[in-house]
Motif scaffolding. Structure first.
Motif, PDB file in Angstrom:
ATOM      1  N   GLU A  48     -81.571  -3.143  28.985  1.00 54.08           N
ATOM      2  CA  GLU A  48     -81.033  -4.429  28.540  1.00 54.08           C
ATOM      3  C   GLU A  48     -81.543  -5.547  29.431  1.00 54.08           C
ATOM      4  N   GLY A  49     -81.496  -6.765  28.910  1.00 52.67           N
ATOM      5  CA  GLY A  49     -81.812  -7.946  29.699  1.00 52.67           C
ATOM      6  C   GLY A  49     -83.181  -7.893  30.338  1.00 52.67           C
ATOM      7  N   GLU A  50     -83.211  -8.134  31.649  1.00 49.22           N
ATOM      8  CA  GLU A  50     -84.475  -8.174  32.389  1.00 49.22           C
ATOM      9  C   GLU A  50     -84.922  -6.797  32.890  1.00 49.22           C
ATOM     10  N   GLN A  51     -84.168  -5.764  32.595  1.00 50.34           N
ATOM     11  CA  GLN A  51     -84.549  -4.425  33.042  1.00 50.34           C
ATOM     12  C   GLN A  51     -85.884  -4.011  32.438  1.00 50.34           C
ATOM     13  N   LYS A  52     -86.629  -3.233  33.202  1.00 58.21           N
ATOM     14  CA  LYS A  52     -87.885  -2.663  32.754  1.00 58.21           C
ATOM     15  C   LYS A  52     -87.913  -1.210  33.202  1.00 58.21           C
ATOM     16  N   VAL A  53     -88.881  -0.450  32.718  1.00 56.46           N
ATOM     17  CA  VAL A  53     -89.052   0.924  33.170  1.00 56.46           C
ATOM     18  C   VAL A  53     -90.486   1.128  33.646  1.00 56.46           C
ATOM     19  N   VAL A  54     -90.629   2.020  34.604  1.00 53.88           N
ATOM     20  CA  VAL A  54     -91.947   2.432  35.071  1.00 53.88           C
ATOM     21  C   VAL A  54     -91.983   3.952  35.091  1.00 53.88           C
ATOM     22  N   GLY A  55     -93.134   4.496  34.740  1.00 52.03           N
ATOM     23  CA  GLY A  55     -93.299   5.936  34.806  1.00 52.03           C
ATOM     24  C   GLY A  55     -93.413   6.388  36.240  1.00 52.03           C
ATOM     25  N   VAL A  56     -92.721   7.466  36.579  1.00 51.62           N
ATOM     26  CA  VAL A  56     -92.819   8.015  37.938  1.00 51.62           C
ATOM     27  C   VAL A  56     -93.398   9.428  37.940  1.00 51.62           C
ATOM     28  N   GLU A  57     -93.398  10.103  36.796  1.00 50.06           N
ATOM     29  CA  GLU A  57     -93.992  11.433  36.719  1.00 50.06           C
ATOM     30  C   GLU A  57     -94.267  11.741  35.257  1.00 50.06           C
ATOM     31  N   VAL A  58     -95.436  12.288  34.994  1.00 49.20           N
ATOM     32  CA  VAL A  58     -95.786  12.725  33.645  1.00 49.20           C
ATOM     33  C   VAL A  58     -96.499  14.063  33.756  1.00 49.20           C
ATOM     34  N   ASN A  59     -96.200  14.958  32.840  1.00 45.74           N
ATOM     35  CA  ASN A  59     -96.950  16.210  32.766  1.00 45.74           C
ATOM     36  C   ASN A  59     -97.239  16.499  31.308  1.00 45.74           C
ATOM     37  N   ALA A  60     -98.227  17.320  31.082  1.00 50.96           N
ATOM     38  CA  ALA A  60     -98.613  17.652  29.712  1.00 50.96           C
ATOM     39  C   ALA A  60     -99.166  19.064  29.676  1.00 50.96           C
ATOM     40  N   ASN A  61     -98.761  19.801  28.666  1.00 53.97           N
ATOM     41  CA  ASN A  61     -99.335  21.107  28.377  1.00 53.97           C
ATOM     42  C   ASN A  61    -100.119  20.969  27.075  1.00 53.97           C
ATOM     43  N   HIS A  62    -101.422  21.199  27.166  1.00 58.79           N
ATOM     44  CA  HIS A  62    -102.303  21.083  25.998  1.00 58.79           C
ATOM     45  C   HIS A  62    -102.379  22.466  25.350  1.00 58.79           C
ATOM     46  N   LEU A  63    -101.879  22.564  24.135  1.00 56.61           N
ATOM     47  CA  LEU A  63    -101.684  23.854  23.486  1.00 56.61           C
ATOM     48  C   LEU A  63    -102.714  24.172  22.412  1.00 56.61           C
ATOM     49  N   ARG A  64    -103.295  23.151  21.813  1.00 54.53           N
ATOM     50  CA  ARG A  64    -104.235  23.352  20.713  1.00 54.53           C
ATOM     51  C   ARG A  64    -105.216  22.194  20.714  1.00 54.53           C
ATOM     52  N   SER A  65    -106.481  22.484  20.471  1.00 52.77           N
ATOM     53  CA  SER A  65    -107.481  21.416  20.435  1.00 52.77           C
ATOM     54  C   SER A  65    -107.464  20.722  19.071  1.00 52.77           C
ATOM     55  N   VAL A  66    -107.909  19.462  19.092  1.00 54.66           N
ATOM     56  CA  VAL A  66    -108.015  18.663  17.873  1.00 54.66           C
ATOM     57  C   VAL A  66    -109.385  18.000  17.897  1.00 54.66           C
ATOM     58  N   ARG A  67    -110.114  18.074  16.784  1.00 54.20           N
ATOM     59  CA  ARG A  67    -111.456  17.496  16.705  1.00 54.20           C
ATOM     60  C   ARG A  67    -111.515  16.174  15.948  1.00 54.20           C
ATOM     61  N   GLU A  68    -110.595  15.970  15.021  1.00 56.87           N
ATOM     62  CA  GLU A  68    -110.664  14.766  14.186  1.00 56.87           C
ATOM     63  C   GLU A  68    -109.297  14.476  13.581  1.00 56.87           C
ATOM     64  N   GLY A  69    -109.210  13.338  12.902  1.00 56.08           N
ATOM     65  CA  GLY A  69    -107.974  12.965  12.213  1.00 56.08           C
ATOM     66  C   GLY A  69    -107.066  12.114  13.085  1.00 56.08           C
ATOM     67  N   LEU A  70    -105.786  12.241  12.814  1.00 60.54           N
ATOM     68  CA  LEU A  70    -104.752  11.530  13.567  1.00 60.54           C
ATOM     69  C   LEU A  70    -103.859  12.546  14.251  1.00 60.54           C
ATOM     70  N   VAL A  71    -103.425  12.215  15.452  1.00 57.95           N
ATOM     71  CA  VAL A  71    -102.341  12.971  16.067  1.00 57.95           C
ATOM     72  C   VAL A  71    -101.094  12.091  16.030  1.00 57.95           C
ATOM     73  N   ARG A  72     -99.940  12.754  15.988  1.00 55.41           N
ATOM     74  CA  ARG A  72     -98.663  12.045  15.903  1.00 55.41           C
ATOM     75  C   ARG A  72     -97.780  12.496  17.048  1.00 55.41           C
ATOM     76  N   GLY A  73     -97.312  11.527  17.831  1.00 54.09           N
ATOM     77  CA  GLY A  73     -96.400  11.809  18.933  1.00 54.09           C
ATOM     78  C   GLY A  73     -94.973  11.516  18.537  1.00 54.09           C
ATOM     79  N   VAL A  74     -94.076  12.413  18.892  1.00 54.76           N
ATOM     80  CA  VAL A  74     -92.649  12.262  18.620  1.00 54.76           C
ATOM     81  C   VAL A  74     -91.921  12.279  19.962  1.00 54.76           C
ATOM     82  N   CYS A  75     -91.223  11.204  20.262  1.00 60.40           N
ATOM     83  CA  CYS A  75     -90.559  11.019  21.554  1.00 60.40           C
ATOM     84  C   CYS A  75     -89.046  11.053  21.378  1.00 60.40           C
ATOM     85  N   ARG A  76     -88.401  11.910  22.183  1.00 62.71           N
ATOM     86  CA  ARG A  76     -86.938  12.011  22.179  1.00 62.71           C
ATOM     87  C   ARG A  76     -86.432  12.033  23.617  1.00 62.71           C
TER      88      ARG A  76
END
Length: 136
Positions: free
Chosen positions: A75-103
């Motif tokens: 709310e208001g003037e608050q902001k967020v900054v990332g402090v840690e990110v990790n990723a496990n890549h499970l399948r390769s993609v060569r073309e098209g669109l990928v879709r990210g779903v964030c919860r």
């Protein structure tokens, strides 16, 4: 609903103008009560030299989604900054669109934890990522 800021998809997409989000072609496509979704093309901007989706591009999509979702939970003037990110890549993609779903996994006063799953055009899970943000 977890969001504290009123926003439209058009406004979210306008935020990406002139920065990394626009450069790699990320487009926000869905905002519901508890999730945020965006797509990203798999093309010359996001592929590694062997023609596959670059793992770093997947992380850009994940961090974009988590950071924007985190901001929407402030709310208001608050902001967020990332402090840690990790990723496990499970399948390769060569073309098209990928879709990210964030919860949200956790939306506290000082920290947030976001789960971002990335799917290919055939709805197969390609990458799963977690982003921790700090509220400032």
């Amino acid at each position: 609903m977890i969001w504290r800021r009123a926003v439209t998809l058009e406004a979210l997409n306008a935020m990406g103008a002139g920065n990394m989000v626009e450069h790699v072609g990320i487009r926000f496509v869905r905002l519901d009560d508890n999730a945020l979704e965006a797509t990203m093309p798999v093309d010359g901007r996001t592929q590694q030299p062997f023609g596959l989706l670059h793992g770093g591009a997947s992380v850009v999509l994940a961090e974009t989604l988590g950071s924007v979702a985190g901001y929407l939970c402030t709310e208001g003037e608050q902001k967020v900054v990332g402090v840690e990110v990790n990723a496990n890549h499970l399948r390769s993609v060569r073309e098209g669109l990928v879709r990210g779903v964030c919860r949200a996994l956790h939306t506290g006063r000082r920290h947030q934890v976001w789960q971002i799953d990335i799917y290919d055009d055939r709805q197969r899970l390609c990458c799963t990522s977690r982003l921790t943000t700090s509220v400032i």
